[in-house]
Motif scaffolding. Structure first.
Motif, mmCIF file in Angstrom:
data_model
loop_
_atom_site.group_PDB
_atom_site.id
_atom_site.type_symbol
_atom_site.label_atom_id
_atom_site.label_comp_id
_atom_site.label_asym_id
_atom_site.label_seq_id
_atom_site.Cartn_x
_atom_site.Cartn_y
_atom_site.Cartn_z
ATOM 1 N N LYS A 121 10.976 10.943 -40.651
ATOM 2 C CA LYS A 121 12.055 11.267 -39.710
ATOM 3 C C LYS A 121 13.359 10.656 -40.212
ATOM 4 O O LYS A 121 13.361 9.548 -40.751
ATOM 5 C CB LYS A 121 11.762 10.690 -38.317
ATOM 6 N N THR A 122 14.453 11.395 -40.030
ATOM 7 C CA THR A 122 15.771 10.863 -40.356
ATOM 8 C C THR A 122 16.634 10.834 -39.106
ATOM 9 O O THR A 122 16.390 11.584 -38.150
ATOM 10 C CB THR A 122 16.473 11.697 -41.447
ATOM 11 N N LEU A 123 17.654 9.983 -39.129
ATOM 12 C CA LEU A 123 18.514 9.799 -37.964
ATOM 13 C C LEU A 123 19.947 9.564 -38.429
ATOM 14 O O LEU A 123 20.189 8.816 -39.376
ATOM 15 C CB LEU A 123 18.043 8.596 -37.148
ATOM 16 N N CYS A 124 20.898 10.218 -37.750
ATOM 17 C CA CYS A 124 22.306 9.950 -38.039
ATOM 18 C C CYS A 124 23.152 10.223 -36.807
ATOM 19 O O CYS A 124 22.751 10.951 -35.894
ATOM 20 C CB CYS A 124 22.808 10.794 -39.214
ATOM 21 N N ALA A 125 24.332 9.615 -36.783
ATOM 22 C CA ALA A 125 25.377 9.956 -35.819
ATOM 23 C C ALA A 125 26.405 10.787 -36.559
ATOM 24 O O ALA A 125 26.613 10.593 -37.765
ATOM 25 C CB ALA A 125 26.023 8.685 -35.258
ATOM 26 N N SER A 126 27.055 11.721 -35.878
ATOM 27 C CA SER A 126 27.919 12.624 -36.624
ATOM 28 C C SER A 126 28.971 13.298 -35.751
ATOM 29 O O SER A 126 28.729 13.600 -34.584
ATOM 30 C CB SER A 126 27.067 13.708 -37.290
ATOM 31 N N THR A 127 30.142 13.536 -36.360
ATOM 32 C CA THR A 127 31.133 14.423 -35.765
ATOM 33 C C THR A 127 30.997 15.818 -36.344
ATOM 34 O O THR A 127 31.821 16.683 -36.062
ATOM 35 C CB THR A 127 32.565 13.898 -36.009
ATOM 36 N N GLY A 128 30.000 16.038 -37.193
ATOM 37 C CA GLY A 128 29.748 17.393 -37.661
ATOM 38 C C GLY A 128 29.228 17.552 -39.057
ATOM 39 O O GLY A 128 28.115 18.041 -39.266
ATOM 40 N N ASN A 129 30.001 17.151 -40.064
ATOM 41 C CA ASN A 129 29.590 17.398 -41.440
ATOM 42 C C ASN A 129 28.330 16.636 -41.823
ATOM 43 O O ASN A 129 27.457 17.155 -42.520
ATOM 44 C CB ASN A 129 30.727 17.036 -42.402
ATOM 45 N N THR A 130 28.221 15.388 -41.370
ATOM 46 C CA THR A 130 27.021 14.607 -41.669
ATOM 47 C C THR A 130 25.793 15.246 -41.025
ATOM 48 O O THR A 130 24.722 15.315 -41.639
ATOM 49 C CB THR A 130 27.177 13.156 -41.176
ATOM 50 N N SER A 131 25.946 15.722 -39.799
ATOM 51 C CA SER A 131 24.808 16.328 -39.105
ATOM 52 C C SER A 131 24.321 17.573 -39.830
ATOM 53 O O SER A 131 23.110 17.802 -39.959
ATOM 54 C CB SER A 131 25.175 16.669 -37.657
ATOM 55 N N ALA A 132 25.254 18.390 -40.313
ATOM 56 C CA ALA A 132 24.876 19.608 -41.032
ATOM 57 C C ALA A 132 24.119 19.260 -42.306
ATOM 58 O O ALA A 132 23.071 19.842 -42.607
ATOM 59 C CB ALA A 132 26.125 20.431 -41.361
ATOM 60 N N ALA A 133 24.648 18.298 -43.069
ATOM 61 C CA ALA A 133 24.002 17.918 -44.326
ATOM 62 C C ALA A 133 22.659 17.236 -44.078
ATOM 63 O O ALA A 133 21.668 17.520 -44.754
ATOM 64 C CB ALA A 133 24.926 17.004 -45.126
ATOM 65 N N ALA A 134 22.621 16.334 -43.096
ATOM 66 C CA ALA A 134 21.375 15.619 -42.795
ATOM 67 C C ALA A 134 20.285 16.585 -42.355
ATOM 68 O O ALA A 134 19.124 16.490 -42.787
ATOM 69 C CB ALA A 134 21.621 14.569 -41.716
ATOM 70 N N ALA A 135 20.649 17.530 -41.484
ATOM 71 C CA ALA A 135 19.670 18.505 -40.996
ATOM 72 C C ALA A 135 19.170 19.397 -42.123
ATOM 73 O O ALA A 135 17.968 19.673 -42.236
ATOM 74 C CB ALA A 135 20.292 19.353 -39.886
ATOM 75 N N SER A 136 20.079 19.846 -42.978
ATOM 76 C CA SER A 136 19.701 20.732 -44.074
ATOM 77 C C SER A 136 18.788 20.043 -45.070
ATOM 78 O O SER A 136 17.723 20.567 -45.431
ATOM 79 C CB SER A 136 20.969 21.229 -44.783
ATOM 80 N N TYR A 137 19.184 18.863 -45.544
ATOM 81 C CA TYR A 137 18.401 18.193 -46.574
ATOM 82 C C TYR A 137 17.072 17.666 -46.029
ATOM 83 O O TYR A 137 16.064 17.657 -46.746
ATOM 84 C CB TYR A 137 19.222 17.078 -47.227
ATOM 85 N N SER A 138 17.061 17.261 -44.769
ATOM 86 C CA SER A 138 15.794 16.838 -44.167
ATOM 87 C C SER A 138 14.833 18.015 -44.066
ATOM 88 O O SER A 138 13.651 17.903 -44.412
ATOM 89 C CB SER A 138 16.043 16.228 -42.780
ATOM 90 N N ALA A 139 15.362 19.148 -43.602
ATOM 91 C CA ALA A 139 14.518 20.345 -43.495
ATOM 92 C C ALA A 139 13.999 20.770 -44.864
ATOM 93 O O ALA A 139 12.832 21.155 -45.017
ATOM 94 C CB ALA A 139 15.310 21.480 -42.851
ATOM 95 N N PHE A 140 14.862 20.690 -45.855
ATOM 96 C CA PHE A 140 14.476 21.076 -47.219
ATOM 97 C C PHE A 140 13.380 20.154 -47.759
ATOM 98 O O PHE A 140 12.521 20.569 -48.531
ATOM 99 C CB PHE A 140 15.709 21.043 -48.124
ATOM 100 N N ALA A 141 13.423 18.893 -47.304
ATOM 101 C CA ALA A 141 12.399 17.918 -47.711
ATOM 102 C C ALA A 141 11.122 18.047 -46.888
ATOM 103 O O ALA A 141 10.106 17.421 -47.208
ATOM 104 C CB ALA A 141 12.950 16.502 -47.568
ATOM 105 N N GLY A 142 11.185 18.825 -45.796
ATOM 106 C CA GLY A 142 10.016 19.008 -44.950
ATOM 107 C C GLY A 142 9.805 17.894 -43.948
ATOM 108 O O GLY A 142 8.677 17.668 -43.506
ATOM 109 N N ILE A 143 10.883 17.196 -43.586
ATOM 110 C CA ILE A 143 10.782 16.128 -42.590
ATOM 111 C C ILE A 143 11.723 16.407 -41.422
ATOM 112 O O ILE A 143 12.644 17.206 -41.517
ATOM 113 C CB ILE A 143 11.084 14.743 -43.214
ATOM 114 N N GLU A 144 11.490 15.726 -40.302
ATOM 115 C CA GLU A 144 12.279 15.931 -39.085
ATOM 116 C C GLU A 144 13.621 15.216 -39.162
ATOM 117 O O GLU A 144 13.717 14.131 -39.735
ATOM 118 C CB GLU A 144 11.525 15.382 -37.872
#
Length: 386
Positions: A121-144
């Motif tokens: 699992k990954t976790l971040c706070a974001s105003t937008g760009n970090t959330s997009a990158a975190a969600a994409s790369y986590s999904a690509f890695a197969g983790i939540e």
């Protein structure tokens, strides 16, 4: 042979990289990744990971989560030269990364490190760009992925990206700084989340590669960029320290960190030579830098001091004016990115920069990241063009 440790830049304490707590036990400062016996050698990998030996030499290639980020273009525009008053101004467009911002550079390294440490699992706070990158790369890695978002302070386009990539959205009643406070509380109570904010020094390692790419092609006098949570400010100074210590460069370009007037605590911190940063209630149309209590201010100060850098602030009107010129040049960017060029224009007009200087301005996000600000336009009828 190169080996890496987590090291406190303030007191010098060192920790094993298998640790996932990124603040110093002795003094509380944010840790750096420090590479002993580093050599400036590149690999056959692409983009950010071309510089694997400078950012994470010990990770196996099998653990690397990459979408081909990095290797973004440098643009030279006569319109921007005329507007800024700088003949040799180049725009390094980080909006060309896979999710549309520079955050992909840091995220490929951080998520890869999370995989190396076997997090699910990954976790971040974001105003937008970090959330997009975190969600994409986590999904690509197969983790939540879990993203804490201040719902009233985020572009709908950026929120859509995080949702589309399957992130678990945690809505925060407050701003980015509130979300960061909640992040710290969560990490203290739970050890199953891998932190992806720029408190994580592996993010900084990935973002260093922007500077490596620039310096391979140009030898600028100045490098300007928008400054919010100060991750890039920290990363860019660290990258230049690397290149200087390794003998790759002799002259160090001066960094120019540009804040929005309504979110400029780092500007005041440097200008007034304060002991600590004084948080502010951030207000600016540039949501990507709408941060009133940046966590990386001490590392950022180190970067400004090492490069004899400049910290400046610009108004929202100046940001929008610069954005219009960048957009009309055919290059385009999100509002926060335009601060990098607005700041150059302001410094040229004040006589701090010369027309003959070579300047690279870093555009941190794609034009489609925030379309809430629609420029006025005049529509034509078919009879007008026949």
């Amino acid at each position: 042979m190169t080996y890496s440790v987590l090291k406190c830049f303030a007191c010098g304490s060192e920790y094993n990289i298998n640790r996932n707590k990124y603040t110093c036990d002795k003094c509380g400062n944010i840790l750096d990744v420090f590479h002993y016996d580093m050599e400036y050698t590149t690999t056959k990998l692409k983009g950010v990971w071309k510089y694997k030996n400078l950012i994470h030499p010990s990770i196996s290639n099998e653990k690397i989560i990459t979408k081909g980020e990095g290797n973004t273009n440098l643009y030279n525009s006569s319109r921007i030269s005329k507007y800024s008053g700088i003949n040799n101004i180049y725009l390094k467009h980080e909006g060309e990364n896979p999710t549309g911002s520079f955050k992909d550079r840091g995220m490929t390294v951080a998520v890869s490190e999370g995989m190396r440490l076997n997090f699910k699992k990954t976790l971040c706070a974001s105003t937008g760009n970090t959330s997009a990158a975190a969600a994409s790369y986590s999904a690509f890695a197969g983790i939540e992925s879990y993203v804490m978002i201040p719902g009233k302070n985020i572009s709908a386009n950026k929120l859509f990206q995080a949702i589309a990539y399957g992130a678990n959205i945690v809505d925060i009643d407050g701003d980015f700084d509130t979300a960061m406070a909640d992040i710290k509380k969560t990490i203290e109570k739970r050890n199953d989340f891998y932190l992806l904010n720029s408190l994580n020094p592996w993010r900084i390692e990935g973002q260093k590669t922007i500077i490596y790419e620039i310096m391979e092609k140009l030898k600028p006098d100045f490098i300007s960029f928008p400054a919010g949570n100060l991750g890039n400010t920290s990363a860019f100074g660290k990258a230049l320290m690397d290149l200087k210590s390794l003998g790759v460069i002799n002259e160090v370009p001066r960094l120019i960190a540009i804040q929005a007037e309504g979110a400029a605590p780092f500007y005041e911190y440097i200008k007034e030579k304060l002991e600590n940063i004084i948080p502010v209630k951030a207000e600016t149309i540039a949501t990507a830098i709408k941060i009133g209590n940046p966590v990386n201010f001490k590392k950022a100060k180190r970067s400004i001091e090492f490069t004899n850098g400049i910290v400046e602030k610009v108004s929202d009107d100046q940001i929008l004016e610069a954005k219009r010129e960048i957009d009309r040049s055919g290059i385009g960017c999100e509002p926060a990115s335009a601060a990098a060029v607005a700041g150059v224009k302001k410094l040229r007009e004040s006589g701090i920069l010369d027309r003959g200087d070579t300047v690279v301005s870093i555009l941190t996000g794609n034009i489609l990241k925030d379309v809430s600000i629609i420029p006025e336009y005049k529509s034509l009828k078919i009879s007008d063009i026949l």
